[in-house]
Motif scaffolding. Structure first.
Motif, mmCIF file in Angstrom:
data_model
loop_
_atom_site.group_PDB
_atom_site.id
_atom_site.type_symbol
_atom_site.label_atom_id
_atom_site.label_comp_id
_atom_site.label_asym_id
_atom_site.label_seq_id
_atom_site.Cartn_x
_atom_site.Cartn_y
_atom_site.Cartn_z
ATOM 1 N N ILE A 1 4.575 2.409 -9.202
ATOM 2 C CA ILE A 1 5.281 2.778 -7.927
ATOM 3 C C ILE A 1 5.808 1.473 -7.441
ATOM 4 C CG2 ILE A 1 4.790 3.426 -5.499
ATOM 5 C CD1 ILE A 1 2.467 5.328 -6.723
ATOM 6 N N HIS A 2 5.300 0.409 -7.632
ATOM 7 C CA HIS A 2 5.656 -0.997 -6.887
ATOM 8 C C HIS A 2 6.893 -1.392 -7.666
ATOM 9 C CE1 HIS A 2 3.391 -1.318 -3.497
ATOM 10 N NE2 HIS A 2 2.500 -0.903 -4.129
ATOM 11 N N ARG A 3 6.965 -1.167 -9.132
ATOM 12 C CA ARG A 3 8.336 -1.473 -9.785
ATOM 13 C C ARG A 3 9.285 -0.729 -9.298
ATOM 14 N NH1 ARG A 3 5.467 -0.421 -15.313
ATOM 15 N NH2 ARG A 3 3.851 -1.866 -15.419
ATOM 16 N N TYR A 4 9.273 0.420 -8.844
ATOM 17 C CA TYR A 4 10.453 1.370 -8.266
ATOM 18 C C TYR A 4 10.239 1.386 -6.777
ATOM 19 C CZ TYR A 4 10.452 2.592 -13.140
ATOM 20 O OH TYR A 4 10.483 1.852 -14.565
ATOM 21 N N TYR A 5 9.972 0.519 -6.059
ATOM 22 C CA TYR A 5 9.546 0.372 -4.782
ATOM 23 C C TYR A 5 10.767 0.760 -3.956
ATOM 24 C CZ TYR A 5 7.020 -0.343 -0.689
ATOM 25 O OH TYR A 5 6.300 -0.296 0.522
ATOM 26 N N GLY A 6 11.880 0.238 -4.059
ATOM 27 C CA GLY A 6 13.223 0.518 -3.583
ATOM 28 C C GLY A 6 13.605 1.962 -3.237
ATOM 29 N N ILE A 7 12.983 2.800 -4.001
ATOM 30 C CA ILE A 7 13.384 4.207 -3.675
ATOM 31 C C ILE A 7 12.667 4.756 -2.569
ATOM 32 C CG2 ILE A 7 11.571 5.081 -5.144
ATOM 33 C CD1 ILE A 7 13.937 7.141 -6.098
ATOM 34 N N HIS B 1 0.651 -1.045 0.000
ATOM 35 C CA HIS B 1 -0.122 -0.134 0.104
ATOM 36 C C HIS B 1 0.729 1.174 0.081
ATOM 37 C CE1 HIS B 1 -3.121 3.090 1.058
ATOM 38 N NE2 HIS B 1 -3.667 2.061 0.909
ATOM 39 N N TYR B 2 0.671 2.101 -1.017
ATOM 40 C CA TYR B 2 1.748 3.259 -1.001
ATOM 41 C C TYR B 2 1.627 4.178 0.129
ATOM 42 C CZ TYR B 2 3.623 7.225 -3.558
ATOM 43 O OH TYR B 2 4.478 8.128 -3.879
ATOM 44 N N LEU B 3 0.393 4.603 0.685
ATOM 45 C CA LEU B 3 0.544 5.380 1.762
ATOM 46 C C LEU B 3 1.178 4.629 3.083
ATOM 47 C CD1 LEU B 3 -2.760 7.306 1.249
ATOM 48 C CD2 LEU B 3 -0.425 8.029 1.080
ATOM 49 N N CYS B 4 0.891 3.340 3.007
ATOM 50 C CA CYS B 4 1.494 2.672 4.202
ATOM 51 C C CYS B 4 2.995 2.858 4.247
ATOM 52 C CB CYS B 4 1.041 1.145 4.364
ATOM 53 S SG CYS B 4 1.642 0.321 5.503
ATOM 54 N N SER B 5 3.306 2.606 2.912
ATOM 55 C CA SER B 5 4.832 2.526 2.794
ATOM 56 C C SER B 5 5.561 3.924 3.168
ATOM 57 C CB SER B 5 5.417 2.156 1.435
ATOM 58 O OG SER B 5 4.886 3.222 0.650
ATOM 59 N N GLY C 1 -0.352 2.330 -8.564
ATOM 60 C CA GLY C 1 0.377 1.421 -7.736
ATOM 61 C C GLY C 1 1.311 0.377 -8.370
ATOM 62 N N ASP C 2 0.937 0.086 -9.537
ATOM 63 C CA ASP C 2 1.913 -0.999 -10.139
ATOM 64 C C ASP C 2 2.996 -0.522 -10.826
ATOM 65 O OD1 ASP C 2 -0.184 -2.896 -10.065
ATOM 66 O OD2 ASP C 2 -0.918 -2.869 -11.927
ATOM 67 N N HIS D 1 -16.324 4.824 -7.296
ATOM 68 C CA HIS D 1 -15.324 4.179 -6.608
ATOM 69 C C HIS D 1 -14.603 3.027 -7.820
ATOM 70 C CE1 HIS D 1 -13.553 0.462 -4.089
ATOM 71 N NE2 HIS D 1 -13.098 1.667 -3.543
ATOM 72 N N ARG D 2 -15.337 2.327 -8.528
ATOM 73 C CA ARG D 2 -14.549 1.339 -9.354
ATOM 74 C C ARG D 2 -13.506 1.933 -10.192
ATOM 75 N NH1 ARG D 2 -19.670 -0.185 -10.509
ATOM 76 N NH2 ARG D 2 -20.453 -1.264 -8.974
ATOM 77 N N PRO D 3 -13.872 2.996 -10.944
ATOM 78 C CA PRO D 3 -13.084 3.465 -11.861
ATOM 79 C C PRO D 3 -11.606 4.295 -11.206
ATOM 80 C CG PRO D 3 -14.954 4.806 -12.162
ATOM 81 C CD PRO D 3 -15.167 3.582 -10.993
ATOM 82 N N ILE D 4 -12.091 4.884 -9.675
ATOM 83 C CA ILE D 4 -10.999 5.605 -9.055
ATOM 84 C C ILE D 4 -9.926 4.397 -8.457
ATOM 85 C CG2 ILE D 4 -10.558 6.486 -6.987
ATOM 86 C CD1 ILE D 4 -13.251 8.353 -7.418
ATOM 87 N N ARG D 5 -10.544 3.372 -8.082
ATOM 88 C CA ARG D 5 -9.760 2.320 -7.644
ATOM 89 C C ARG D 5 -8.904 1.830 -8.870
ATOM 90 N NH1 ARG D 5 -7.646 0.975 -2.854
ATOM 91 N NH2 ARG D 5 -6.102 -0.380 -3.464
ATOM 92 N N HIS D 6 -9.440 1.450 -9.923
ATOM 93 C CA HIS D 6 -8.735 0.817 -11.043
ATOM 94 C C HIS D 6 -7.699 1.891 -11.535
ATOM 95 C CE1 HIS D 6 -8.245 -1.280 -14.615
ATOM 96 N NE2 HIS D 6 -8.213 -0.123 -15.308
ATOM 97 N N HIS D 7 -7.934 3.216 -11.272
ATOM 98 C CA HIS D 7 -6.894 4.018 -11.941
ATOM 99 C C HIS D 7 -5.588 3.939 -10.614
ATOM 100 C CE1 HIS D 7 -4.841 7.628 -13.342
ATOM 101 N NE2 HIS D 7 -4.578 8.188 -12.196
ATOM 102 N N TYR D 8 -5.978 3.793 -9.217
ATOM 103 C CA TYR D 8 -5.043 3.970 -8.272
ATOM 104 C C TYR D 8 -4.214 2.709 -8.402
ATOM 105 C CZ TYR D 8 -3.242 3.759 -3.432
ATOM 106 O OH TYR D 8 -2.406 3.828 -2.649
ATOM 107 N N ASN D 9 -4.881 1.644 -8.957
ATOM 108 C CA ASN D 9 -3.969 0.105 -9.061
ATOM 109 C C ASN D 9 -3.024 0.210 -9.906
ATOM 110 O OD1 ASN D 9 -5.487 -0.946 -6.846
ATOM 111 N ND2 ASN D 9 -6.942 -1.980 -7.986
#
Length: 172
Positions: A105-111, A40-44, A102-103, A91-99
């Motif tokens: 972001i998680h590719r470059y999660y190490g930063i 979860h982006y904000l959790c990180s 998020g994908d 909610h559905r399109p917002i969540r879809h866009h956020y995901n």
């Protein structure tokens, strides 16, 4: 009424429970030992930034794993819950866009393991947090209760919902 008489908030019992949920921050190491930080982006951001900036509030539970929660994460999740309840078609399109975001972001999660980067992201997210909070206070009857319920175990959330739905019992 008794709580108000002694200068307390009407939801003090709920706040006392959620503020000390899973022993609070004073009894565990901030270094994220045994705490799920990714996913979860904000959790990180909450887990990886400097505590003086991102201000961790308490531990929480997400998918059965302990996580570190800050107010920004709790507000964001409460906002998503409100949107999901009131406007599921939105909610559905917002969540879809956020995901999708998020994908990437998680590719470059190490930063985000770099605390300064996490601090910057946290600060950049502040305007969204304020917008979410304004929305919650505008459209939710008990916004602080909704915020406090975030990232609790399902059992604890159900207990709080039951106590909110019962009328207060005052001795005669």
């Amino acid at each position: 009424m008794l709580l108000l008489l002694f200068g307390q908030q009407p939801d003090s019992f709920i706040r006392a429970f959620t503020d000390t949920y899973k022993h609070g921050l004073s009894q565990w190491d901030y270094q994220c030992d045994n705490v799920e930080c990714g996913g979860h982006y904000l959790c990180s951001v909450a887990a990886k930034g400097h505590p003086g900036i991102v201000k961790p509030v308490r531990r929480g539970v997400r998918n059965g794993n302990p996580i570190l929660c800050n107010r920004q994460l709790l507000i964001s999740n409460a906002f998503e819950e409100l949107i999901q309840e009131k406007l599921p078609f939105l909610h559905r399109p917002i969540r879809h866009h956020y995901n999708k975001v998020g994908d990437v972001i998680h590719r470059y999660y190490g930063i985000f393991n770099i605390r300064v980067v996490a601090d910057i992201v946290y600060i950049l997210m502040k305007p969204l947090e304020w917008l979410f909070l304004l929305t919650l206070y505008t459209f939710d009857r008990k916004p602080e209760n909704r915020i406090a319920r975030q990232y609790l175990s399902r059992k604890d959330r159900d207990l709080i919902r039951q106590s909110e739905s019962k009328p207060p019992c005052f001795p005669a």
